[in-house]
Design a protein around this motif. Sequence first.
Motif, mmCIF file in Angstrom:
data_model
loop_
_atom_site.group_PDB
_atom_site.id
_atom_site.type_symbol
_atom_site.label_atom_id
_atom_site.label_comp_id
_atom_site.label_asym_id
_atom_site.label_seq_id
_atom_site.Cartn_x
_atom_site.Cartn_y
_atom_site.Cartn_z
ATOM 1 N N UNK A 1 0.836 -1.203 0.000
ATOM 2 C CA UNK A 1 0.000 0.000 0.000
ATOM 3 C C UNK A 1 0.867 1.248 0.000
ATOM 4 N N UNK A 2 0.280 2.337 -0.472
ATOM 5 C CA UNK A 2 0.979 3.620 -0.495
ATOM 6 C C UNK A 2 1.102 4.158 0.924
ATOM 7 N N UNK A 3 2.297 4.522 1.322
ATOM 8 C CA UNK A 3 2.541 5.056 2.653
ATOM 9 C C UNK A 3 2.694 6.566 2.657
ATOM 10 N N UNK A 4 3.221 7.105 1.566
ATOM 11 C CA UNK A 4 3.443 8.552 1.486
ATOM 12 C C UNK A 4 3.459 8.971 0.029
ATOM 13 N N UNK A 5 2.705 10.006 -0.283
ATOM 14 C CA UNK A 5 2.744 10.590 -1.618
ATOM 15 C C UNK A 5 3.666 11.798 -1.596
ATOM 16 N N UNK A 6 4.319 12.037 -2.696
ATOM 17 C CA UNK A 6 5.185 13.208 -2.782
ATOM 18 C C UNK A 6 6.622 12.892 -2.421
ATOM 19 N N UNK A 7 7.294 13.906 -1.928
ATOM 20 C CA UNK A 7 8.722 13.794 -1.625
ATOM 21 C C UNK A 7 8.971 12.834 -0.467
ATOM 22 N N UNK A 8 10.081 12.093 -0.534
ATOM 23 C CA UNK A 8 10.449 11.226 0.584
ATOM 24 C C UNK A 8 10.701 12.054 1.842
ATOM 25 N N UNK A 9 10.543 11.416 2.980
ATOM 26 C CA UNK A 9 10.697 12.140 4.234
ATOM 27 C C UNK A 9 11.316 11.230 5.294
ATOM 28 N N UNK B 1 12.080 6.297 7.485
ATOM 29 C CA UNK B 1 12.152 6.910 6.164
ATOM 30 C C UNK B 1 10.964 6.408 5.363
ATOM 31 N N UNK B 2 10.204 7.326 4.785
ATOM 32 C CA UNK B 2 9.043 6.958 3.968
ATOM 33 C C UNK B 2 9.189 7.508 2.562
ATOM 34 N N UNK B 3 8.902 6.651 1.607
ATOM 35 C CA UNK B 3 8.874 7.064 0.201
ATOM 36 C C UNK B 3 7.903 6.152 -0.526
ATOM 37 N N UNK B 4 6.826 6.702 -1.018
ATOM 38 C CA UNK B 4 5.820 5.944 -1.764
ATOM 39 C C UNK B 4 5.395 4.693 -0.988
ATOM 40 N N UNK B 5 5.840 3.531 -1.438
ATOM 41 C CA UNK B 5 5.478 2.269 -0.784
ATOM 42 C C UNK B 5 6.660 1.654 -0.041
ATOM 43 N N UNK B 6 7.637 2.482 0.284
ATOM 44 C CA UNK B 6 8.837 1.981 0.967
ATOM 45 C C UNK B 6 8.937 2.599 2.349
ATOM 46 N N UNK B 7 9.163 1.748 3.326
ATOM 47 C CA UNK B 7 9.375 2.156 4.705
ATOM 48 C C UNK B 7 10.727 1.591 5.133
#
Length: 79
Positions: free
Chosen positions: A14-22, A50-56
């Motif tokens: 699932x998508x965890x964060x949209x937009x820029x990684x944080x 660290x969150x980016x799209x579907x990566x944690x």
Amino acid sequence: TTPNPRARMVIPNRLLREGAPCTFRRTSGGFDGGPLVEALLATAHVTDIYLRDTILTVTQDGTGSWYLLEDIIARILCE
């Protein structure tokens, strides 16, 4: 795993964060990332998220057991 032995990458379906990684850090009180980030940073030994799209990516302080932490991370993600 990642090249950093203190970090593990999780790729949920699932998508965890949209937009820029944080990156969220426990030391800077990075609790503006929502309930998922808050729960992970409240876990003993976890220092960075660290969150980016579907990566944690979860980073720990090096004193925690990945065997135990991976189970806790999975439970938090399922909630």
